[in-house]
Design a protein around this motif. Structure first.
Motif, PDB file in Angstrom:
ATOM      1  N   ASP A  30       0.846  -1.196   0.000  1.00 15.61           N
ATOM      2  CA  ASP A  30       0.000   0.000   0.000  1.00 15.61           C
ATOM      3  C   ASP A  30       0.880   1.245   0.000  1.00 15.61           C
ATOM      4  N   PHE A  31       0.281   2.363  -0.382  1.00 11.83           N
ATOM      5  CA  PHE A  31       0.957   3.646  -0.281  1.00 11.83           C
ATOM      6  C   PHE A  31       1.015   4.022   1.192  1.00 11.83           C
ATOM      7  N   ALA A  32       2.175   4.421   1.661  1.00 10.36           N
ATOM      8  CA  ALA A  32       2.402   4.597   3.093  1.00 10.36           C
ATOM      9  C   ALA A  32       1.701   5.838   3.643  1.00 10.36           C
ATOM     10  N   LYS A  33       1.401   5.779   4.943  1.00  9.50           N
ATOM     11  CA  LYS A  33       0.857   6.918   5.676  1.00  9.50           C
ATOM     12  C   LYS A  33       1.717   7.152   6.918  1.00  9.50           C
ATOM     13  N   THR A  34       1.613   8.352   7.471  1.00  7.89           N
ATOM     14  CA  THR A  34       2.275   8.640   8.734  1.00  7.89           C
ATOM     15  C   THR A  34       1.493   7.995   9.873  1.00  7.89           C
ATOM     16  N   ASP A  35       2.032   8.049  11.087  1.00  6.36           N
ATOM     17  CA  ASP A  35       1.327   7.505  12.253  1.00  6.36           C
ATOM     18  C   ASP A  35       0.005   8.223  12.491  1.00  6.36           C
ATOM     19  N   GLU A  36      -0.117   9.459  11.997  1.00 11.86           N
ATOM     20  CA  GLU A  36      -1.356  10.227  12.173  1.00 11.86           C
ATOM     21  C   GLU A  36      -2.354   9.972  11.042  1.00 11.86           C
ATOM     22  N   GLY A  37      -2.034   9.050  10.141  1.00 10.32           N
ATOM     23  CA  GLY A  37      -2.938   8.728   9.045  1.00 10.32           C
ATOM     24  C   GLY A  37      -2.823   9.643   7.847  1.00 10.32           C
ATOM     25  N   LYS A  38      -1.784  10.465   7.805  1.00  7.13           N
ATOM     26  CA  LYS A  38      -1.597  11.370   6.679  1.00  7.13           C
ATOM     27  C   LYS A  38      -0.846  10.657   5.555  1.00  7.13           C
ATOM     28  N   PRO A  39      -1.300  10.831   4.304  1.00  6.88           N
ATOM     29  CA  PRO A  39      -0.562  10.213   3.187  1.00  6.88           C
ATOM     30  C   PRO A  39       0.815  10.828   3.042  1.00  6.88           C
ATOM     31  N   ILE A  40       1.767  10.021   2.593  1.00 10.36           N
ATOM     32  CA  ILE A  40       3.123  10.502   2.344  1.00 10.36           C
ATOM     33  C   ILE A  40       3.264  10.749   0.843  1.00 10.36           C
ATOM     34  N   PRO A  41       3.238  12.013   0.431  1.00 11.16           N
ATOM     35  CA  PRO A  41       3.308  12.301  -1.008  1.00 11.16           C
ATOM     36  C   PRO A  41       4.614  11.789  -1.612  1.00 11.16           C
ATOM     37  N   ALA A  42       4.503  11.168  -2.763  1.00 12.49           N
ATOM     38  CA  ALA A  42       5.700  10.669  -3.445  1.00 12.49           C
ATOM     39  C   ALA A  42       5.381  10.437  -4.913  1.00 12.49           C
ATOM     40  N   ALA A  43       6.332  10.773  -5.771  1.00 15.28           N
ATOM     41  CA  ALA A  43       6.170  10.534  -7.202  1.00 15.28           C
ATOM     42  C   ALA A  43       6.502   9.090  -7.529  1.00 15.28           C
ATOM     43  N   GLY A  44       6.202   8.698  -8.772  1.00 16.20           N
ATOM     44  CA  GLY A  44       6.372   7.311  -9.173  1.00 16.20           C
ATOM     45  C   GLY A  44       7.790   6.799  -9.090  1.00 16.20           C
TER      46      GLY A  44
END
Length: 445
Positions: A30-44
């Protein structure tokens, strides 16, 4: 096309943006999230390198030790599919990838009769059923052709089939090109076009040993006058996984349409129905593209999954949902800005906010979906502030039994009925009319 430029990725001081862990015989991705549930933006390019790094760590630690069957479950990009397929294929006799639309896994690689290629493994029971060949399928569901030094791939929108049939057709198309000498192998193969995750696994597994490196086009990181590819597989020091390859091309005008409006109007259902209606047109732009501009857990998988497996769809949506943060908005705005496809469709959340303003400012046109005139007035004012041309105002009426088109020009106005999850909406008259207008708009740009 000319002007190939390779740009390596900078890996310093960065959080892993992609999550991979093993649960029994299932690789959860899965696309990772922070411990607070925020998505971690990242390009391909970052995603594919994180896939390679994480799998290498798991192999070195013995967590991924190989065996009979590896099931892969979770959200994954097309580019990451190539990298993951290549990294794990040599460890397992059978690789099966989840397809929520089928309620199970599809076998994309197999050396054992226990799990035949393109068979299905049920999510709940583990039962294996062989895919059935469609006897009346005169045209393959997945098209592959060689165009110079680029392998062009395309989902055939004229054919409606399940994922296991696409796996079968992709493999057959590849073998035809290989047998005819059109894929002889070499240093670098670039792949361009619309693909599914399942087909991407097949392409990676069939082509990785033939070429020193494979690069996949990523429309989300391009630029004006440039097609940008990402190295997803490499056996040579000339290229590293995650490197970007820039190819010069003639710049073109793009139509970027944002679907906006109040919450609880059925925007996701409308978006998915509109996407299907556009894709089924004979004159659809080959590079037509859709993304979601809100972190509500809905993806292109959601509507077809909800039609067959509503409980599974709801469960996955809750799992994938992330918080709407300024960082998420900035990442989506950047993505919309750099996409140079001739026609882009995306939706945003249901609030007039700074985050949506940032994302919508990168659009060229808007479609407003609302339940009342007051909502329309508010969103029209928001669109005027952003200098967006509102090409359609659509009222969503859950109690209506038919669509109504009030005007088609100069602005499409009407009512669409019953935008309910799980229902087939692509044939609704309002959606069909809007699909036609968007395709015509793109052809004039």
């Amino acid at each position: 096309m000319s002007g190939l430029v390779v740009t390596p990725i900078n890996q310093e001081n960065r959080i892993m943006a992609y999550s991979i862990h093993l649960e029994g015989d299932t690789l959860k991705v899965d696309f990772a999230k922070t411990d607070e549930g925020k998505p971690i933006p990242a390009a391909g390019d970052v995603i594919v390198q994180d896939v390679q790094t994480r799998v290498s760590q798991m192999i070195a630690s013995g967590e991924l030790s190989g065996g009979n069957l590896l099931k892969i479950d979770g959200r994954i990009s097309v580019g990451a599919s190539y990298t993951l397929a290549h990294e794990v294929a040599h460890l397992y006799r059978v690789i099966a990838v989840a397809d929520t639309r089928l309620g199970g896994y599809v076998v994309v690689s197999s050396t054992t009769a226990e799990y035949p290629l393109w068979s299905r493994i049920d999510f709940r029971t583990g039962a294996v059923t062989e895919g059935k060949m469609l006897a009346d399928l005169s045209t393959p569901s997945f098209l592959i052709r060689r165009q110079g030094d680029v392998l062009s791939v395309q989902i055939n929108n004229a054919v409606q089939v399940d994922g296991d049939q696409i796996v079968r057709d992709a493999k057959a198309q590849l073998h035809s090109l290989i047998n005819s000498g059109q894929l002889p192998g070499g240093k670098l193969l670039k792949i361009h076009g619309r693909s599914t995750v399942l087909a991407s696994f097949v392409l990676a597994l069939e082509l990785a040993h033939r070429y020193s490196a494979i690069a996949v086009f990523d429309p989300k990181i391009g630029d004006r006058g440039l097609d940008r590819y990402i190295i997803t597989i490499s056996h040579t020091p000339d290229y590293q996984v995650g490197d970007r390859i820039d190819i010069e091309r003639d710049p073109c005008q793009t139509v970027k349409v944002v679907l906006c409006g109040a919450p609880n109007t059925g925007k996701t259902v409308f978006r998915d129905g509109l996407k299907e209606a556009i894709l089924e047109r004979d004159d659809v732009p080959q590079d037509f593209y859709t993304i979601s501009g809100c972190p509500d857990g809905d993806g292109s998988w959601f509507t077809p999954t909800a039609q067959k497996y509503p409980e599974l769809a709801a469960e996955l949506k809750a799992e994938y949902k992330a918080k709407f943060t300024p960082e998420f908005a900035q990442d989506k705005a950047r993505t919309v800005d750099v996409i140079k496809n001739s026609l882009l469709l995306f939706d945003v959340g249901g609030k007039i906010s700074a985050e949506n303003e940032l994302i919508m400012a990168k659009a060229t046109h808007a479609v407003i979906l609302a339940k009342s005139e007051s909502e329309v007035v508010d969103w029209q004012a928001f669109c005027r502030k952003l200098n967006l041309s509102v090409i359609a105002i659509i009222y969503s009426d859950i109690n209506a039994t038919t669509d109504e088109i009030e005007t088609k020009s100069p602005q499409l106005k009407g009512t669409v009925h019953r935008l309910i999850r799980g229902e087939l909406v692509k044939t609704r008259p309002v959606i069909q009319e809007l699909a036609q207008q968007l395709v015509e708009l793109a052809s004039l740009s």
